[in-house]
Design a protein around this motif. Structure first.
Motif, PDB file in Angstrom:
ATOM      1  N   TYR A  49      20.667  -4.529  -1.247  1.00 15.69           N
ATOM      2  CA  TYR A  49      21.874  -4.711  -1.313  1.00 15.69           C
ATOM      3  C   TYR A  49      21.700  -4.836   0.525  1.00 15.69           C
ATOM      4  O   TYR A  49      20.189  -4.497   1.158  1.00 15.69           O
ATOM      5  N   PHE A  50      22.352  -5.838   0.943  1.00 17.59           N
ATOM      6  CA  PHE A  50      22.111  -5.976   2.311  1.00 17.59           C
ATOM      7  C   PHE A  50      23.336  -5.591   3.692  1.00 17.59           C
ATOM      8  O   PHE A  50      24.523  -5.145   2.901  1.00 17.59           O
ATOM      9  N   VAL A  51      22.595  -4.685   5.138  1.00 18.97           N
ATOM     10  CA  VAL A  51      23.484  -4.338   4.977  1.00 18.97           C
ATOM     11  C   VAL A  51      23.262  -4.388   7.011  1.00 18.97           C
ATOM     12  O   VAL A  51      22.581  -4.660   7.792  1.00 18.97           O
ATOM     13  N   PRO A  52      24.450  -5.859   6.960  1.00 14.09           N
ATOM     14  CA  PRO A  52      24.306  -6.022   8.326  1.00 14.09           C
ATOM     15  C   PRO A  52      25.431  -4.765   9.976  1.00 14.09           C
ATOM     16  O   PRO A  52      25.791  -4.535   9.444  1.00 14.09           O
ATOM     17  N   PHE A  53      24.276  -4.931  10.947  1.00 17.51           N
ATOM     18  CA  PHE A  53      25.079  -4.535  11.614  1.00 17.51           C
ATOM     19  C   PHE A  53      25.462  -4.610  13.608  1.00 17.51           C
ATOM     20  O   PHE A  53      23.828  -5.377  13.888  1.00 17.51           O
ATOM     21  N   LYS A  54      27.017  -4.136  13.765  1.00 24.74           N
ATOM     22  CA  LYS A  54      26.681  -4.425  14.963  1.00 24.74           C
ATOM     23  C   LYS A  54      26.857  -2.466  15.968  1.00 24.74           C
ATOM     24  O   LYS A  54      26.647  -1.742  15.391  1.00 24.74           O
ATOM     25  N   PRO A  80      23.687 -14.539   8.619  1.00 20.68           N
ATOM     26  CA  PRO A  80      24.601 -13.842   7.987  1.00 20.68           C
ATOM     27  C   PRO A  80      25.238 -13.589   9.495  1.00 20.68           C
ATOM     28  O   PRO A  80      24.205 -13.242  10.462  1.00 20.68           O
ATOM     29  N   ILE A  81      26.383 -13.939   9.662  1.00 18.72           N
ATOM     30  CA  ILE A  81      26.912 -13.867  11.280  1.00 18.72           C
ATOM     31  C   ILE A  81      27.869 -12.171  10.459  1.00 18.72           C
ATOM     32  O   ILE A  81      27.991 -11.894   9.595  1.00 18.72           O
ATOM     33  N   VAL A  82      27.310 -11.112  11.453  1.00 18.96           N
ATOM     34  CA  VAL A  82      27.811  -9.133  10.726  1.00 18.96           C
ATOM     35  C   VAL A  82      28.900  -9.864  10.531  1.00 18.96           C
ATOM     36  O   VAL A  82      30.019 -10.118  12.353  1.00 18.96           O
ATOM     37  N   PRO A  83      29.511  -9.358   9.903  1.00 18.76           N
ATOM     38  CA  PRO A  83      31.394  -9.307  10.036  1.00 18.76           C
ATOM     39  C   PRO A  83      31.764  -8.182  10.681  1.00 18.76           C
ATOM     40  O   PRO A  83      30.675  -7.270  11.096  1.00 18.76           O
ATOM     41  N   PRO A  84      32.974  -8.475  11.693  1.00 12.61           N
ATOM     42  CA  PRO A  84      33.221  -7.714  12.470  1.00 12.61           C
ATOM     43  C   PRO A  84      33.784  -6.118  11.990  1.00 12.61           C
ATOM     44  O   PRO A  84      33.130  -5.152  12.951  1.00 12.61           O
ATOM     45  N   GLU A  85      33.465  -5.743  10.846  1.00 17.23           N
ATOM     46  CA  GLU A  85      34.358  -4.204  10.183  1.00 17.23           C
ATOM     47  C   GLU A  85      32.977  -3.408  10.537  1.00 17.23           C
ATOM     48  O   GLU A  85      32.824  -2.323  10.089  1.00 17.23           O
ATOM     49  N   TYR A 105      20.315  -6.259  11.574  1.00 13.76           N
ATOM     50  CA  TYR A 105      20.282  -5.576   9.485  1.00 13.76           C
ATOM     51  C   TYR A 105      19.832  -4.800   8.856  1.00 13.76           C
ATOM     52  O   TYR A 105      18.266  -4.423   9.219  1.00 13.76           O
ATOM     53  N   MET A 106      19.436  -4.607   7.651  1.00 21.67           N
ATOM     54  CA  MET A 106      18.649  -3.166   6.915  1.00 21.67           C
ATOM     55  C   MET A 106      18.997  -3.562   5.647  1.00 21.67           C
ATOM     56  O   MET A 106      20.008  -4.105   5.621  1.00 21.67           O
ATOM     57  N   PRO A 133      35.861  -9.655  -4.368  1.00 18.34           N
ATOM     58  CA  PRO A 133      35.002 -10.672  -4.783  1.00 18.34           C
ATOM     59  C   PRO A 133      34.151 -11.457  -4.041  1.00 18.34           C
ATOM     60  O   PRO A 133      33.971 -11.348  -3.276  1.00 18.34           O
ATOM     61  N   ALA A 134      33.405 -12.414  -4.427  1.00 17.88           N
ATOM     62  CA  ALA A 134      32.880 -13.796  -4.300  1.00 17.88           C
ATOM     63  C   ALA A 134      33.580 -14.078  -2.814  1.00 17.88           C
ATOM     64  O   ALA A 134      34.797 -14.042  -2.831  1.00 17.88           O
ATOM     65  N   PHE A 135      32.752 -13.795  -1.519  1.00 18.04           N
ATOM     66  CA  PHE A 135      32.904 -14.510  -0.951  1.00 18.04           C
ATOM     67  C   PHE A 135      31.965 -15.083   0.304  1.00 18.04           C
ATOM     68  O   PHE A 135      30.761 -14.710  -0.254  1.00 18.04           O
ATOM     69  N   VAL A 136      32.164 -16.927   1.072  1.00 15.67           N
ATOM     70  CA  VAL A 136      31.321 -17.355   1.867  1.00 15.67           C
ATOM     71  C   VAL A 136      30.687 -16.615   2.724  1.00 15.67           C
ATOM     72  O   VAL A 136      31.468 -16.598   3.537  1.00 15.67           O
ATOM     73  N   MET A 137      29.969 -16.102   3.013  1.00 18.89           N
ATOM     74  CA  MET A 137      29.214 -15.288   4.555  1.00 18.89           C
ATOM     75  C   MET A 137      29.276 -16.275   5.305  1.00 18.89           C
ATOM     76  O   MET A 137      28.127 -17.193   5.454  1.00 18.89           O
ATOM     77  N   PRO A 138      29.795 -15.894   6.137  1.00 24.53           N
ATOM     78  CA  PRO A 138      29.585 -17.038   7.746  1.00 24.53           C
ATOM     79  C   PRO A 138      28.268 -16.550   7.931  1.00 24.53           C
ATOM     80  O   PRO A 138      27.862 -16.037   8.040  1.00 24.53           O
TER      81      PRO A 138
END
Length: 198
Positions: free
Chosen positions: A124-129, A176-181, A143-144, A75-80
Motif C-alpha cells: 500500500y502507498f502512503v504519500p504525505f506532507k 503521484p501528487i500528495v492528496p491535500p488530506e 512517500y512511504m 471507489p477507483a479514482f485517477v490519482m493526480p
C-alpha cells in the motif's frame, strides 16, 4: 516507488540497545544500496551532476510508530500526477497515530495496476506532507511504502524509510501528487531530506 528491499527491511522494531544498533546499521546499508542503484539506474548523467547523492536525516527511532488501521475502501479514482499520466488508485483506509504527542491521520492508497500482481499483494502507498515540506524536504511531499494484510488492525510505520518521488530529482518522471488530506501537523525529520538546486 523505490526498491522493495528498502521497504521490506524495516518491518520489525528493535527493543534493546543492541537491536537499535542493528537497526541503524541495517538501515544505513539499505540506504547505501538503494542510493547507488537510484543514481545509476534512475538518473541520467546530467541529473547525477546536479544530484550526486541523496540527503538523509539522522536515523531517529522516535519516528517509528505503531498506527491503528481503519479499513475504509473507496471507489477507483485517477490519482493526480505531476505530468499527464492516467493511473488508477483507490483509498483502502486510514492510519491513526501519534508523533511527539500530536495525533496524525494519513489515508492509505492502493495502486490498481499493481493490485493483481503477487509481489504487491499486501503493498500500500502512503504519500504525505508535513512541517518540513518545502523547507528541508521536497515541496511536493514524500512517500512511504507499507505492507500489511487485509485484516490488519495495527500497522508499523517507519518514517526513517520515507523517500522523495523520482520527480524530486528529475523532471523526466511523472509522480503521484500528495492528496491535500494527507498533510500532518508535525515536522517529520526522518527519511530523505532535500537540498534545492537551481
Amino acid at each position: 516507488m523505490k526498491t522493495l528491499v528498502l521497504a521490506m527491511t524495516f518491518l520489525a522494531f528493535g527493543k534493546a540497545a543492541f537491536s537499535q544498533l542493528s537497526y541503524a546499521d541495517s538501515l544505513t546499508k539499505a540506504r547505501e544500496k538503494n542510493e547507488a542503484e537510484f543514481l545509476q539506474q534512475v538518473l541520467n548523467e546530467e541529473e547525477r551532476k546536479i544530484h550526486p547523492e541523496i540527503c538523509f536525516f539522522p536515523i531517529d527511532t522516535n519516528f517509528m510508530v505503531m498506527a491503528d488501521f481503519t479499513r475504509e475502501v473507496g471507489p477507483a479514482f485517477v490519482m493526480p500526477m505531476s505530468k499527464a499520466r492516467t493511473v488508477y488508485y483507490r483509498k483502502v483506509g486510514y492510519l491513526s497515530f501519534k508523533i511527539h504527542d500530536t495525533l496524525c491521520k494519513l489515508n492509505v492508497y492502493q495502486n490498481l495496476d499493481l493490485a493483481g500482481k503477487k509481489a504487491y499483494k499486501n503493498y500500500y502507498f502512503v504519500p504525505f506532507k508535513d512541517g518540513t515540506t518545502g523547507i528541508s524536504t521536497y515541496g511536493a511531499g514524500k512517500y512511504m511504502d507499507c505492507y500489511f494484510g487485509k485484516k490488519a488492525k495495527k500497522v508499523k510505520l517507519d518514517f526513517n524509510a520515507s523517500y522523495h518521488p523520482y520527480c524530486a530529482y528529475s523532471d523526466r518522471y511523472s509522480c503521484p501528487i500528495v492528496p491535500p488530506e494527507n498533510r500532518i501537523d508535525v515536522s517529520v525529520t526522518a527519511g530523505e531530506c532535500y537540498v534545492p538546486h537551481d
